[in-house]
Design a protein around this motif. Structure first.
Motif: not given
Ligand SMILES: [Mg+2]
Ligand SMILES: Nc1ncnc2c1ncn2[C@@H]1O[C@H](COP(=O)(O)OP(=O)(O)OP(=O)(O)O)[C@@H](O)[C@H]1O
Ligand code: SF4
Lengths: 328, 305
Positions: A49, A181-182
């Protein structure tokens, strides 16, 4: 192959809380070519991240800094940009889809109001054109009755629908690079599959590049062209997707592949890599993976391995050194 | 939710009842009004006649019972001084109190919200530290002390503002500032903490990721979310503001309910004191009751408790 849309060179990121300094990202380099989907994998805390936020210029201000390294986007160096120049890029040339669709939308504004934001900032459109553009992209991401949805508030939508809204927001200005991000971690399994296939459909079109952050190698196998494996703030392996699964070089990557459920079916217990990712402040000399590595040698605890590279397949492990012979 | 409202409602009635009871006995125990109303050399017969007329010669519990019986019907008797209906004379003074409180409230909000927003946005900066320091001071200085300070500075030293009274808007400036000072400090703190909370939410990051500049980010996307907790906290605090208004009136001779109660106390005008206390306690309780209900409505978790 096509030229790089994003090139990260020796990136170092530093957080400073008072006198306490940590470097969650150390000497990270990789690139994303136009039209490619690149997966960034690694356990929690490996710095995925933080890397993506650096590309968006969204690292927390004041406490974070980039002491060295470059982020080249479309040939432009981003790390020294002024806030005003960043604003022209965010949501326009680079956009981001976040992990939590539940909290990533503003609860007191309608979907339409929130979707009009990137258009307002980056395009000169009349209200009517804005609305038409929003409805078009909502249809594109498979949202039913978009004319009504734009007047609804986030809490009226399900998690999957909200993530579709987030994706449509990222798509609105036709960015050259999208970062996810995910994007499916917070969703139910069936919804996860839908969102992934939507992302796949979107990236198959045109020259859309995607940086897909995940800790799920299964998702990587399905979605990505290229894979970057991160561990404790460093890149330990990077390769073309089939190459990586067929010929994983780094013991950490091998561990990750071994712990995939499909490789575990007949085993009584899920395979898991022992131990935990070291915190940035715990990183000592030698290989960062040494304390968990089943193949660690004496050298590994003394000296940090360089990045060995062969036909673009990179691995940061002493096993690749010709002195040790190539173990495969 | 209904249980909660009913419970709070009866608690409110109990509070008003207890306050009246306490004030009633404190007043009776603190002395007899007779001497204040009759000349120094009044004869024993005159005193007894007066006490009999006022019902002061009867046992205390009888007086208390009679007082409560009448109070429930809104009858607090007549002012001993002016012979006007006590409750009516309190109600006549209410607009002045409200005027002062409303002016202070508006002033406090106008200053506190931008200050709190800026303070949150520039958290830990010099600006923020100064602002936080001021809120601490603002909350620590008692209202009457603040009033005296302002009188000393603007009326006694600079001689630019009147130290008390009413009539022109100029007269309102010092009491309004005094009363607003404390509330501004509190509201600034509310706004700052509510904004800090919102600014670290994911949706703020989403807006930033869309390329939203700082000003709309704060004033539109963040502030609208903070307004709910800010309004709730302000509503919860209005009772406090009313209490402050009563004190401020006394310091500045502002002709509101607080000032009336003070004067009535000086002259042992029981009915007016009790009617005044009743009205203040009632409003205070109603405000807090409404604030609790609003708060419970906004925040379902506290309904259970
Ligand atoms: Mg993360
Ligand atoms: N604001 C911050 N201040 C200090 N350290 C931070 C901050 N944000 C992240 N870090 C540190 O940076 C490291 C990398 O965090 P990051 O969030 O990038 O991990 P991640 O790979 O995304 O993990 P996850 O899978 O849990 O999302 C962690 O050790 C974390 O503690
Ligand atoms: S360098 Fe050594 S410790 Fe590190 S991954 Fe390779 S074998 Fe394991």
């Amino acid at each position: 192959m096509a030229e790089s849309i994003l090139e990260i060179k020796d990136l170092k990121i530093q957080f400073q809380n008072g006198k306490h300094i940590v470097q969650p990202i150390r000497e990270v380099s990789f690139q994303i070519k136009a039209g490619q989907t690149v997966g960034i994998v690694g356990e929690s805390g490996s710095g995925k991240s933080v890397t993506s936020l650096a590309v968006m210029g969204l690292l927390p201000d004041r406490i974070s800094s980039i002491p060295s390294g470059e982020i080249l986007f479309d040939g432009k160096e981003l790390t020294k940009l002024k806030e005003k120049e960043w604003r022209k890029i965010r949501g326009n040339e680079i956009s981001m889809i976040f992990q939590e669709p539940m909290t990533s939308l503003n609860p007191v504004f309608t979907i339409g109001q929130q979707l009009s934001e990137p258009l307002k900032r980056h395009r000169q459109l009349s209200n009517k054109e804005q609305k038409a553009a929003i409805i078009k992209v909502l249809k594109q991401v498979g949202i039913p009755r978009p004319e009504q949805i734009i007047h609804e508030y986030p809490h009226q939508l399900s998690g999957g629908m909200r993530q579709r809204v987030m994706i449509s927001m990222a798509l609105l200005c036709e960015p050259k690079l999208m970062i996810a991000d995910e994007p499916t971690t917070a969703l139910d399994v069936t919804i996860q599959a839908q969102i992934l296939s939507l992302l796949k459909k979107i990236t198959s079109k045109k020259d859309r590049s995607l940086m897909l952050i995940t800790h799920d190698l299964g998702v990587v196998a399905e979605m990505c062209d290229w894979v970057v494996v991160m561990y404790a703030g460093e890149i330990v392996e990077s390769a073309e997707v089939n190459e990586l699964f067929d010929r994983p070089l780094h013991p950490y990557t091998r561990g990750l592949i071994q712990s995939l459920p499909s490789n575990n079916e007949r085993k009584s217990k899920l395979y898991a890599i022992q131990g935990q990712v070291p915190k940035p402040e715990q990183v000592k000399q030698g290989c960062i993976f040494a304390n968990r590595c089943p193949l660690a040698m004496e050298k590994c605890f003394q000296e940090s391995p360089p990045a060995f590279q062969e036909d673009g397949h990179l691995s940061k492990c002493w096993l690749q050194s010709s002195d040790e012979g190539v173990v495969r | 939710m209904l249980d909660f409202i009913v419970k709070r409602f009866f608690q409110g009635i109990l509070v008003v009842f207890l306050v009246l009871t306490a004030v009633f006995f404190l007043m009776r125990l603190s002395g007899d009004p007779t001497t204040l109303f009759l000349p120094q050399d009044a004869s024993r017969e005159q005193i007894e006649a007066f006490q009999h007329q006022m019902g002061l010669d009867r046992p205390l519990y009888v007086q208390y019972g009679e007082f409560m019986g009448n109070a429930v019907q809104g009858d607090f008797g007549e002012s001993l001084r002016t012979q006007q209906d006590a409750l009516q004379s309190v109600l006549d003074r209410l607009p002045a109190t409200f005027q002062l409180a409303a002016a202070a409230l508006i002033l406090a909000l106008v200053i506190a919200i931008p200050l709190g927003v800026l303070s949150a946005y520039y958290r830990n900066s010099i600006f923020d530290r100064v602002a936080v320091g001021l809120t601490v001071i603002g909350q620590a200085i008692p209202t009457f002390w603040m009033g005296l300070l302002l009188i000393f500075l603007f009326a006694a030293q600079l001689k630019i503002l009147p130290s008390g009274g009413a009539g022109t808007p100029i007269h309102m400036i010092l009491p309004m500032l005094t009363l607003a000072f404390y509330s501004t400090a509190r509201f600034t703190r509310f706004t700052r903490s509510a904004m800090l909370d919102v600014l670290q939410q994911d949706f703020i990051r989403t807006a930033k990721a869309s390329g939203t500049p700082t000003f709309p980010l704060i004033m539109k996307y963040a502030l609208k979310n903070s307004l709910i907790p800010i309004i709730t906290l302000v509503a919860l605090d209005l009772g406090e503001l009313l209490g402050g208004a009563v004190i401020t009136e006394i310091v500045f001779s502002w002709p509101g309910v607080g000032r009336l109660i003070e004067q009535a106390l000086m002259t042992r005008d029981f009915p007016v004191v009790l009617a005044g206390v009743f009205i203040i306690a009632l409003i205070y309780t109603v405000i807090n009751f409404l604030a609790d209900v609003i708060y419970a409505y906004v925040n379902p978790q506290i309904r259970v408790k």
